[in-house]
Design an enzyme around this catalytic site. Structure first.
Site, PDB file in Angstrom:
ATOM      1  N   GLU A   1      -5.157  -8.590   0.695  1.00 56.31           N
ATOM      2  CA  GLU A   1      -6.022  -8.076   2.186  1.00 56.31           C
ATOM      3  C   GLU A   1      -7.410  -8.031   1.959  1.00 56.31           C
ATOM      4  O   GLU A   1      -7.613  -7.061   1.061  1.00 56.31           O
ATOM      5  CB  GLU A   1      -5.490  -6.991   2.613  1.00 56.31           C
ATOM      6  CG  GLU A   1      -4.026  -6.982   3.257  1.00 56.31           C
ATOM      7  CD  GLU A   1      -3.788  -5.786   4.060  1.00 56.31           C
ATOM      8  OE1 GLU A   1      -4.532  -4.945   4.481  1.00 56.31           O
ATOM      9  OE2 GLU A   1      -2.353  -5.610   4.433  1.00 56.31           O
TER      10      GLU A   1
ATOM     11  N   GLU B   1       0.703  -1.042   0.065  1.00 56.06           N
ATOM     12  CA  GLU B   1      -0.096   0.076   0.060  1.00 56.06           C
ATOM     13  C   GLU B   1       0.739   1.380   0.088  1.00 56.06           C
ATOM     14  O   GLU B   1       0.872   2.063   0.902  1.00 56.06           O
ATOM     15  CB  GLU B   1      -1.153  -0.006   1.157  1.00 56.06           C
ATOM     16  CG  GLU B   1      -2.019  -1.279   1.273  1.00 56.06           C
ATOM     17  CD  GLU B   1      -2.870  -1.102   2.185  1.00 56.06           C
ATOM     18  OE1 GLU B   1      -3.047   0.054   3.083  1.00 56.06           O
ATOM     19  OE2 GLU B   1      -3.730  -1.879   2.369  1.00 56.06           O
TER      20      GLU B   1
HETATM   21  C1  FCB Z   1      -4.296  -2.065   5.454  1.00 51.92           C
HETATM   22  C2  FCB Z   1      -3.023  -2.326   5.800  1.00 51.92           C
HETATM   23  C3  FCB Z   1      -2.957  -3.223   7.166  1.00 51.92           C
HETATM   24  C4  FCB Z   1      -4.309  -3.165   8.026  1.00 51.92           C
HETATM   25  C5  FCB Z   1      -5.402  -3.213   7.284  1.00 51.92           C
HETATM   26  C6  FCB Z   1      -6.712  -3.025   8.321  1.00 51.92           C
HETATM   27  O1  FCB Z   1      -4.539  -0.719   5.072  1.00 51.92           O
HETATM   28  O2  FCB Z   1      -2.194  -2.931   4.951  1.00 51.92           O
HETATM   29  O3  FCB Z   1      -1.673  -3.487   7.897  1.00 51.92           O
HETATM   30  O4  FCB Z   1      -3.882  -2.266   8.918  1.00 51.92           O
HETATM   31  O5  FCB Z   1      -5.664  -1.867   6.461  1.00 51.92           O
END
Ligand code: FCB
Length: 488
Positions: free
Chosen positions: A387, A176
């Site tokens: 994620e 990210e």
């Molecule tokens: C993302 C992050 C991760 C976590 C999630 C909820 O932005 O990469 O580390 O905090 O959100």
């Protein structure tokens, strides 16, 4: 309300995923490891930032976190029990090269043991080199606004690859970079907490450069599954007939998505983003002056996998609004500036969708549209959801269990969106649930629980939630059962 109420595309029947679909779980070093001063590790920007009064909710820090550094073998055994076929973890730069100096064998040894432990349980390691813990000494020299940081990142990446390249199949450079750049250097909501407008654009460029240079270097050393994880959004204008709202949505798409996707896949920054940010200066010169000849060629170095992190999209308006969610509304700990340089006027109105405990909208159909859009607009690469997940206010009940039907409903809905995209020809190959266990949720500290496994921070006891057992079944069968009833 549960996630089900927001699901517009839910197919009622069980759905079956491809037999080789990857069922993963994800974590990140600073969020779980603790042991911040052990075996030679030195401070990162998150150590410094989390110790600033008021920077993190309840002044929580990652000093102890989940003590994963000391509990790693039993955590890996639990991952295996829960059926994970892959584990996405990140390496802490300040453990491996404390103060960005020479390699620290003791720090590297931790990841060496972790990888062996994973392999011995039949879990494929998925390694992220940078999940936000920049050595503080590099920040003292300018951090990601300093071009040299990109070169230091390559040195660090090589050190990790030399040690683990023989056993880790998948290497991702950055997690990210939008957050690192724009939350870290423009909004100040994340470490290093700078609120310097165009610094986010400059940091973003140097992060992309770090990605490209490290990709080239690791490829030359034999790595053949390289990529990165981008957090992408789906911006919808509040009123599609209102030119100001349409323009606002274009701007957010530009800064959040295309600022990263276009250089990586097309070798250029989007023209409209350059126009929107043309007046922004860095050290008294147009910010774009930091881009040197050859940088974009490096950034466009071919990759093999694209990691997508997706939690929610955004309704976007070009008008002042007070009924906002997400960006601008989710910063309780610190007065934050807009993370969108040149587009600070944009607002993010609520659509009235159900929310997670983060205040994030539950919007699985956005994930479906995002996957289709990547397929339509960019080269076809294997995509992995690196994620997604949700925070809810989980409680350990008197029976010693954690019942989290909302999380099951959330994951069910998001996975159905993924499955729909696969059926339509999008090459999605795996899903990493965020997160294996409750952990340090950045500016929200320990207040937000994203885990499949509950962590009692007083005792460090791990308790798999009902979602963990549900996910284990999914990983075992590859089949999403009929959607759970709302009250599960
Ligand atoms: C993302 C992050 C991760 C976590 C999630 C909820 O932005 O990469 O580390 O905090 O959100």
């Amino acid at each position: 309300m549960t996630a089900q109420t927001s699901t517009t595309r839910t197919s009622p029947a069980p759905v079956r995923f491809p037999h080789d679909f990857v069922w993963g779980m994800a974590t990140a070093s600073y969020q779980i490891e603790g042991a911040v001063a052990e075996d030679g590790r030195t401070p990162s920007i998150w150590d410094t930032f989390s110790h600033l009064p008021g920077a993190v909710l309840n002044d929580d820090t990652g000093d102890v976190a989940c003590e994963h550094y000391h509990r790693m073998p039993s955590d890996v055994a639990l991952l295996a029990d829960l059926g994970a076929t892959s584990y996405r973890f990140s390496v802490a730069w300040p453990r491996v090269r404390p103060d960005a100096g020479p390699v620290n064998a003791a720090g590297l040894a931790f990841y060496d043991r972790l990888v062996d432990q994973l392999l011995s349980h039949g879990i494929a390691p998925w390694l992220t080199l940078y999940h936000w813990d920049l050595p503080q000494v590099l920040e003292d020299a300018g951090g990601w606004t300093n071009r040299d940081t990109a070169h230091r990142f390559v040195e660090y990446a090589v050190s990790v690859h030399e040690a683990l390249g023989d056993r880790v199949p998948t290497w991702t450079t950055l997690n990210e970079p939008w957050c690192s750049a724009f939350l870290g250097y423009t909004a100040g909501h994340h470490a290093p907490g700078r609120q310097e407008g165009a610094a986010g654009l400059v940091a973003g460029h140097h992060l992309l450069l770090a990605h490209g240079l490290a990709t080239q270097e690791l490829r030359s050393r034999g790595a053949d599954r390289l990529g990165l994880s981008l957090n992408l959004t789906v911006p919808d204008p509040s009123d599609p007939d209102d030119p100001a709202d349409v323009d606002a949505a274009r701007r957010i798409d530009g800064l959040h998505n295309r600022f990263f996707l276009d250089p990586i896949f097309r070798g250029s920054y989007p023209a409209d983003v350059l126009e929107d940010t043309a007046g922004r200066t860095w050290q008294d010169r147009p910010w774009l002056d930091v881009v040197r000849d050859g940088d974009l060629d490096a950034i466009a170095a071919p990759i093999d996998v694209l990691g997508v992190n997706y939690y929610h999209g955004n309704e976007v308006s070009g008008h002042p609004r007070t009924d906002v969610v997400g960006v601008g509304a989710d910063h309780p700990a610190r007065v934050a500036h807009s993370p969108f340089p040149g587009s600070e006027h944009v607002t993010f109105p609520s659509r009235g969708l159900p929310l997670t405990a983060m205040g994030w909208e539950i919007q699985p159909e956005g994930l479906h549209r995002l996957l289709r859009r990547l397929h339509d607009d960019y080269p076809h690469l294997p995509i992995y959801l690196t994620e997604t997940g949700a925070a809810f206010d989980d409680r350990l009940d008197d029976d010693g269990r954690v019942h989290d039907p909302d999380r099951i409903a959330f994951l069910d809905a998001y996975l159905r969106a993924v499955h729909d995209a696969i059926e339509e020809g999008v090459d999605v190959r795996g899903f990493f649930q965020w997160s294996f266990c409750d952990n340090f949720e950045w500016a929200f500290g320990y207040a937000k629980r994203f885990g499949l496994v509950h962590v009692d921070y007083a005792t460090q006891r791990r308790t798999p939630k009902s979602s963990a057992h549900w996910y284990a079944g999914l990983a075992r069968t590859g089949t999403l059962p009929a959607p759970p009833a709302a009250d599960d």
